[in-house]
Design a protein around this motif. Structure first.
Motif, mmCIF file in Angstrom:
data_model
loop_
_atom_site.group_PDB
_atom_site.id
_atom_site.type_symbol
_atom_site.label_atom_id
_atom_site.label_comp_id
_atom_site.label_asym_id
_atom_site.label_seq_id
_atom_site.Cartn_x
_atom_site.Cartn_y
_atom_site.Cartn_z
ATOM 1 N N LEU A 148 25.957 -54.648 67.003
ATOM 2 C CA LEU A 148 26.969 -55.159 66.080
ATOM 3 C C LEU A 148 26.390 -56.270 65.211
ATOM 4 O O LEU A 148 25.580 -57.067 65.674
ATOM 5 C CB LEU A 148 28.180 -55.719 66.838
ATOM 6 N N THR A 149 26.859 -56.336 63.978
ATOM 7 C CA THR A 149 26.573 -57.481 63.117
ATOM 8 C C THR A 149 27.621 -58.548 63.415
ATOM 9 O O THR A 149 28.636 -58.283 64.066
ATOM 10 C CB THR A 149 26.659 -57.095 61.632
ATOM 11 N N GLU A 150 27.400 -59.755 62.914
ATOM 12 C CA GLU A 150 28.390 -60.825 63.101
ATOM 13 C C GLU A 150 29.733 -60.433 62.506
ATOM 14 O O GLU A 150 30.791 -60.680 63.101
ATOM 15 C CB GLU A 150 27.898 -62.113 62.442
ATOM 16 N N GLU A 151 29.704 -59.834 61.320
ATOM 17 C CA GLU A 151 30.939 -59.467 60.621
ATOM 18 C C GLU A 151 31.724 -58.416 61.395
ATOM 19 O O GLU A 151 32.946 -58.532 61.559
ATOM 20 C CB GLU A 151 30.634 -58.951 59.210
ATOM 21 N N VAL A 152 31.044 -57.388 61.866
ATOM 22 C CA VAL A 152 31.717 -56.315 62.600
ATOM 23 C C VAL A 152 32.261 -56.839 63.930
ATOM 24 O O VAL A 152 33.378 -56.505 64.330
ATOM 25 C CB VAL A 152 30.771 -55.109 62.809
ATOM 26 N N ALA A 153 31.504 -57.682 64.608
ATOM 27 C CA ALA A 153 31.975 -58.265 65.873
ATOM 28 C C ALA A 153 33.241 -59.087 65.631
ATOM 29 O O ALA A 153 34.232 -58.938 66.359
ATOM 30 C CB ALA A 153 30.884 -59.126 66.497
ATOM 31 N N ALA A 154 33.233 -59.923 64.609
ATOM 32 C CA ALA A 154 34.398 -60.752 64.307
ATOM 33 C C ALA A 154 35.619 -59.886 63.987
ATOM 34 O O ALA A 154 36.722 -60.148 64.496
ATOM 35 C CB ALA A 154 34.090 -61.699 63.149
ATOM 36 N N GLU A 155 35.431 -58.855 63.185
ATOM 37 C CA GLU A 155 36.538 -57.954 62.839
ATOM 38 C C GLU A 155 37.104 -57.273 64.077
ATOM 39 O O GLU A 155 38.324 -57.148 64.232
ATOM 40 C CB GLU A 155 36.070 -56.891 61.846
ATOM 41 N N LEU A 156 36.230 -56.830 64.971
ATOM 42 C CA LEU A 156 36.658 -56.133 66.183
ATOM 43 C C LEU A 156 37.467 -57.052 67.098
ATOM 44 O O LEU A 156 38.542 -56.690 67.566
ATOM 45 C CB LEU A 156 35.422 -55.596 66.925
ATOM 46 N N PHE A 157 36.973 -58.258 67.325
ATOM 47 C CA PHE A 157 37.681 -59.188 68.204
ATOM 48 C C PHE A 157 39.006 -59.645 67.579
ATOM 49 O O PHE A 157 40.001 -59.802 68.281
ATOM 50 C CB PHE A 157 36.796 -60.384 68.551
ATOM 51 N N GLU A 158 39.013 -59.840 66.267
ATOM 52 C CA GLU A 158 40.258 -60.217 65.589
ATOM 53 C C GLU A 158 41.277 -59.080 65.649
ATOM 54 O O GLU A 158 42.475 -59.330 65.791
ATOM 55 C CB GLU A 158 39.977 -60.601 64.136
ATOM 56 N N LYS A 159 40.807 -57.854 65.548
ATOM 57 C CA LYS A 159 41.698 -56.685 65.557
ATOM 58 C C LYS A 159 42.518 -56.617 66.845
ATOM 59 O O LYS A 159 43.665 -56.184 66.828
ATOM 60 C CB LYS A 159 40.872 -55.404 65.387
ATOM 61 N N VAL A 160 41.924 -57.039 67.969
ATOM 62 C CA VAL A 160 42.652 -56.990 69.244
ATOM 63 C C VAL A 160 43.375 -58.303 69.538
ATOM 64 O O VAL A 160 43.940 -58.479 70.615
ATOM 65 C CB VAL A 160 41.745 -56.573 70.429
ATOM 66 N N GLY A 161 43.357 -59.242 68.583
ATOM 67 C CA GLY A 161 44.178 -60.432 68.694
ATOM 68 C C GLY A 161 43.502 -61.708 69.156
ATOM 69 O O GLY A 161 44.187 -62.669 69.504
ATOM 70 N N PHE A 162 42.182 -61.740 69.154
ATOM 71 C CA PHE A 162 41.472 -62.980 69.476
ATOM 72 C C PHE A 162 41.294 -63.825 68.224
ATOM 73 O O PHE A 162 41.202 -63.293 67.113
ATOM 74 C CB PHE A 162 40.078 -62.686 70.047
ATOM 75 N N LYS A 163 41.209 -65.135 68.411
ATOM 76 C CA LYS A 163 40.853 -66.039 67.324
ATOM 77 C C LYS A 163 39.359 -66.321 67.435
ATOM 78 O O LYS A 163 38.880 -66.811 68.462
ATOM 79 C CB LYS A 163 41.635 -67.349 67.425
ATOM 80 N N VAL A 164 38.625 -66.023 66.383
ATOM 81 C CA VAL A 164 37.180 -66.257 66.391
ATOM 82 C C VAL A 164 36.912 -67.751 66.219
ATOM 83 O O VAL A 164 37.384 -68.372 65.268
ATOM 84 C CB VAL A 164 36.467 -65.443 65.279
ATOM 85 N N ILE A 165 36.164 -68.314 67.147
ATOM 86 C CA ILE A 165 35.764 -69.717 67.078
ATOM 87 C C ILE A 165 34.414 -69.855 66.399
ATOM 88 O O ILE A 165 34.217 -70.720 65.555
ATOM 89 C CB ILE A 165 35.707 -70.342 68.491
ATOM 90 N N LYS A 166 33.503 -68.956 66.756
ATOM 91 C CA LYS A 166 32.139 -69.086 66.228
ATOM 92 C C LYS A 166 31.394 -67.767 66.396
ATOM 93 O O LYS A 166 31.551 -67.077 67.398
ATOM 94 C CB LYS A 166 31.428 -70.198 67.011
ATOM 95 N N THR A 167 30.573 -67.448 65.400
ATOM 96 C CA THR A 167 29.589 -66.368 65.528
ATOM 97 C C THR A 167 28.246 -66.947 65.114
ATOM 98 O O THR A 167 28.182 -67.856 64.286
ATOM 99 C CB THR A 167 29.917 -65.142 64.638
ATOM 100 N N TRP A 168 27.185 -66.435 65.698
ATOM 101 C CA TRP A 168 25.844 -66.883 65.318
ATOM 102 C C TRP A 168 24.808 -65.868 65.765
ATOM 103 O O TRP A 168 25.051 -65.057 66.653
ATOM 104 C CB TRP A 168 25.534 -68.265 65.892
ATOM 105 N N LEU A 169 23.668 -65.916 65.103
ATOM 106 C CA LEU A 169 22.526 -65.091 65.482
ATOM 107 C C LEU A 169 21.580 -65.930 66.321
ATOM 108 O O LEU A 169 21.426 -67.128 66.081
ATOM 109 C CB LEU A 169 21.776 -64.587 64.251
ATOM 110 N N SER A 170 20.941 -65.288 67.291
ATOM 111 C CA SER A 170 19.917 -65.978 68.076
ATOM 112 C C SER A 170 18.746 -65.032 68.296
ATOM 113 O O SER A 170 18.888 -63.813 68.209
ATOM 114 C CB SER A 170 20.483 -66.473 69.401
ATOM 115 N N ASP A 171 17.599 -65.629 68.582
ATOM 116 C CA ASP A 171 16.397 -64.859 68.888
ATOM 117 C C ASP A 171 16.378 -64.550 70.372
ATOM 118 O O ASP A 171 16.903 -65.307 71.188
ATOM 119 C CB ASP A 171 15.138 -65.675 68.543
ATOM 120 N N ASP A 172 15.731 -63.449 70.734
ATOM 121 C CA ASP A 172 15.507 -63.156 72.141
ATOM 122 C C ASP A 172 14.479 -64.156 72.669
ATOM 123 O O ASP A 172 13.492 -64.439 72.000
ATOM 124 C CB ASP A 172 14.992 -61.725 72.314
ATOM 125 N N VAL A 173 14.728 -64.711 73.847
ATOM 126 C CA VAL A 173 13.843 -65.751 74.383
ATOM 127 C C VAL A 173 12.628 -65.177 75.110
ATOM 128 O O VAL A 173 11.697 -65.911 75.424
ATOM 129 C CB VAL A 173 14.602 -66.718 75.328
#
Length: 190
Positions: A148-173
């Motif tokens: 998922l991209t940040e945008e698609v993840a946010a849309e999906l979680f909002e669709k089921v009624g969550f409020k998005v607090i934060k999205t971000w990208l991170s590198d694999d450690v």
């Protein structure tokens, strides 16, 4: 789950010491004291152990029998064998941690899974999830992935009624996967 059963020790060894504190710190700072956390697809039990050491209560489960055994040994708690599609909790958890686990759920099942997880959260509960960053869906490396991209993840979680607090990208450690990016999201049940 066959991949994880057949490669449990190798997967455990490769992930148990990976330091992703920069991600889970964003999650735990939003939780109340003595929070009850659901660790979805806990794998090696890495964060389950961290959460327990921080004084939280944790219910951890994984879809791989062999990973459950290793995670139980590592954490000192009984890690349950179950699939996220089979959970049935209601208003029990202050937080849900689904780090690199929901990415194995096919996209056509993600919405119903998120609704089950939302039901499991208490009001004002915090939910943190991560997915490999991108738009790929299908078999890769012997496993099924939904990226998922940040945008698609946010849309999906909002669709089921969550409020998005934060999205971000991170590198694999992990050094051998330094080119891999992760989409992370923190949401709240209102």
């Amino acid at each position: 789950m066959n991949f994880y059963d057949e490669n449990a020790q190798e997967f455990f060894n490769g992930t148990v010491n990976a330091d992703i504190s920069h991600n889970y710190e964003k999650f735990v700072e939003l939780l109340p004291e003595n929070a009850y956390i659901l660790d979805v697809g806990c794998g090696s039990g890495r964060e389950t152990k961290v959460f327990l050491d921080l004084g939280f209560n944790v219910f951890a489960f994984d879809g791989s029998v062999e990973m459950c055994k290793l995670a139980s040994e590592h954490t000192g708690i009984d890690v349950k064998h179950m699939l996220v599609q089979d959970i049935d909790f209601e208003d029990e958890f202050n937080g849900i941690w689904a780090y690199a686990s929901l990415l194995h759920v096919p996209s056509d099942e993600l919405e119903s899974v998120l609704l089950k997880l939302k039901k499991a959260l208490k009001s004002d509960g915090i939910f943190c999830a991560s997915f490999k960053h991108g738009e790929f869906e299908g078999q890769r490396e012997g496993r099924y992935y939904t990226d998922l991209t940040e945008e698609v993840a946010a849309e999906l979680f909002e669709k089921v009624g969550f409020k998005v607090i934060k999205t971000w990208l991170s590198d694999d450690v992990r050094k051998e996967r330094s080119d891999l990016k992760w989409t992370n999201i923190i949401v709240k049940k209102e």
